[in-house]
Design an enzyme around this catalytic site. Sequence first.
Site, short mmCIF file in Angstrom:
data_model
loop_
_atom_site.label_atom_id
_atom_site.label_comp_id
_atom_site.label_asym_id
_atom_site.label_seq_id
_atom_site.Cartn_x
_atom_site.Cartn_y
_atom_site.Cartn_z
N ASP A 1 0.85 -1.19 0.00
CA ASP A 1 0.00 0.00 0.00
C ASP A 1 0.89 1.24 0.00
O ASP A 1 1.58 1.53 0.97
CB ASP A 1 -0.88 0.01 1.25
N TYR B 1 3.30 9.65 -0.56
CA TYR B 1 4.35 9.04 0.27
C TYR B 1 5.74 9.25 -0.35
O TYR B 1 6.75 9.04 0.31
CB TYR B 1 4.12 7.53 0.49
N LYS C 1 -2.63 5.96 -4.47
CA LYS C 1 -3.71 6.89 -4.15
C LYS C 1 -3.46 8.24 -4.81
O LYS C 1 -2.31 8.67 -4.96
CB LYS C 1 -3.83 7.09 -2.64
N HIS D 1 -7.48 9.73 -2.05
CA HIS D 1 -6.83 9.66 -0.73
C HIS D 1 -7.68 10.30 0.37
O HIS D 1 -7.80 9.76 1.47
CB HIS D 1 -5.45 10.34 -0.82
#
Length: 278
Positions: A46, A51, A76, A109
């Site tokens: 994930d 990120y 996302k 998200h």
Amino acid sequence: MTAIPDITLNNGQRIPQLGFGVFLVKPQDTMAAVSTALQAGYRHIDTAEMYGNEKEVGEAIRRSGLDRDEIYVTSKLSNDTHRPDDARRAFDESLKALGFDYLDLFLIHWPLPTRYDGDYVSTWKTLEEFYRDGRARSIGVSNFQPHHLRRLHGESEIIPAVDQIEVNPYLTQDEVRGFCAEHQIAVEAWSPLGRGNVLGDPTIAAIARRAAKTPAQVVLRWHLQRGDIIFPKSVTPDRIRENIDIFDFGLSGAEVEAISALNRNERIGPDPDTFDAI
Ligand code: NAD
């Protein structure tokens, strides 16, 4: 190899119920962490554009020697790319960073109800395009409350396959989980360990002693027995292995209930109804 159960989503696609999360894993640490996870038997990663480590996730998967279709990968949409044209570009960029020609699951998200004139429906309809053209095998949302989901239900065609929300023993999310169960939306529990905050709880510690497991393993097992999909994060090899070693024991119904009773409706992350950072 540990047998990780699959969950069948509302479109028939299957997702491993346990995966590996890479939020707050620095790009320079991502290759090692994902490689350790894949060696330990995880087959579900994930990540997210926000990120900053999609490129390293893709690279670790390629170097693992496993086939792309043996690994389930989620990414996302960033909060600053909700407008349809931006979302199309962002999806292309996520695929390019990962080095893939499809994603198993792509999520909005955050709903950002106070941004973009509150229009997350157009964003969702753009994700429907990625689903229809096959480049996203499933699409879903993250941090959506029942009222956000209800609006999608009324104004779009595809029901999200998942809602990825914050869940841990201090935030059991009964209302969102109930709504999702009723509408065949699978729940993904983010920060399943409460970022470590729940691990010192005396009830959890007592159950861990009884089961001869660690508090982290007990909490992860609690999530699995409630039916949620989880992807704990760690960069420590021993913990990465510990967090997948949860298929040789079970919690009793009373133990699951005792952990659920710890609920305090206490969030670590932001409230989706007010969070609007991009
Ligand atoms: P988590 O609950 O998985 O906790 C991770 C932390 O717990 C680690 O940094 C470490 O300090 C500790 N830990 C991990 N394993 C342990 C063990 N065996 N023993 C003791 N301590 C241990 O928190 P997270 O990383 O925030 O959440 C997991 C994943 O959920 C993320 O990596 C990301 O993929 C996803 N996520 C999604 C959202 C979203 O908005 N959709 C937000 C946050 C996280």
